[in-house]
Design an enzyme around this catalytic site. Structure first.
Site, short mmCIF file in Angstrom:
data_model
loop_
_atom_site.label_atom_id
_atom_site.label_comp_id
_atom_site.label_asym_id
_atom_site.label_seq_id
_atom_site.Cartn_x
_atom_site.Cartn_y
_atom_site.Cartn_z
N ASP A 100 0.85 -1.19 0.00
CA ASP A 100 0.00 0.00 0.00
C ASP A 100 0.88 1.24 0.00
O ASP A 100 2.11 1.15 -0.06
CB ASP A 100 -0.92 -0.06 1.23
N GLY A 151 -10.18 4.52 1.81
CA GLY A 151 -11.07 5.04 2.84
C GLY A 151 -12.48 4.50 2.77
O GLY A 151 -13.46 5.20 3.06
#
Length: 283
Positions: free
Chosen positions: A81, A205
């Site tokens: 990530d 998110g």
């Protein structure tokens, strides 16, 4: 089976579903999430974030996750990530990650393109996929230096073409590490980005986005949703409850084992929510 983003996202981008990219922080979480994917016959992406890179290093995380991905009965991508340093990206590639994200979102556009392109050239040479970010997705807590900046569709065209990335993370109102699902998604901006580039799009998110908006987003060209907070909450709450009920127990593995079913259940919920409804599940 170990795969990369290019094995998963192009099909997801044109379907009415997307692939869940799940942050993992240890063995038990990886086991629970792979078990959830196998129970649902769905592919999954295991993501290693900056916190785990700083704690354990990419070599240790690859050594744990890559064999698990290869042994899984469903496609599993092992993905680095948000990473801001090329040296760490290259170490991850060498260690066996099948996919990486070079995050140049805090850089000027020209520098973001130049540095991302260098990563892409190295990664593609060895069959590793690359995600990039344009605009900047902010954090609810933990990384105050990260900007909040929406993705510019005109810049997205140039970035996608010149960087050579395989997937584009966008900022359209989404926020990292929110526990309340109230992020105001800019759907009109997302439509403009879809016109600007044909790349599979990525939303970070996910926990902070209302379920109704997720159901709409997954029908767009959004092919990958990064999910972390809801898993941390489910796992943490289960461990806390178990420790409260059994104060004389001390073994970490015991408590993690007790909490894994709660994490697997939450992972199954998320994977099912994001999956395509018009395509058959994996066999």
């Amino acid at each position: 089976m170990l795969v990369n983003l290019n094995d998963l996202l192009p099909d997801a981008a044109v379907s009415d579903g997307a692939i869940a990219c799940c942050n993992v922080f240890g063995l038990e979480e990886a086991q629970a999430i792979i078990a959830a994917a196998e129970a649902r016959s769905l592919p999954v992406i295991l993501a290693v974030n900056k916190d785990m890179v700083d704690l354990a290093g990419v070599e240790a995380m690859a050594g744990m996750l890559v064999p698990m991905a290869k042994a899984a009965s469903v496609p599993v991508c092992v993905h680095l990530d948000h990473c801001y340093e090329e040296a760490i990206v290259y170490r991850a590639i060498h260690a066996g990650f099948s996919s990486v994200m070079f995050d140049g979102s805090q850089l000027p556009l020209d520098e973001n393109i130049r540095r991302t392109r260098q990563v892409v050239d190295v990664a593609h040479a060895v069959g590793v996929s690359v995600e990039g970010e344009l605009g900047s997705v902010p954090y609810q807590e933990g990384r105050d230096h990260i900007k909040s900046m929406s993705t510019d569709p005109a810049e997205a065209t140039r970035y996608a073409q010149e960087s050579g990335i395989d997937a584009l993370a966008v900022s359209v109102g989404n926020v990292h590490r929110k526990t309340e699902a109230d992020s105001p998604i800019e759907f009109e901006l997302l439509k403009q980005i879809e016109v600007a580039t044909t790349l599979p799009l990525v939303i970070h998110g996910t926990t902070g986005i209302a379920e109704a908006d997720l159901l709409t987003l997954k029908q767009q060209r959004v092919a990958k949703f990064n999910v972390g907070t809801t898993f941390r909450v489910a796992f943490g709450n289960a461990i806390r409850a178990c420790m409260t009920q059994e104060p004389d127990k001390y073994d970490r593995q015991y408590f993690a084992g007790k909490a894994m079913p709660a994490l697997q259940a939450e992972a199954e919920r998320v994977l099912a929510l994001l999956s395509a409804t018009k395509q058959p599940l994996l066999k």
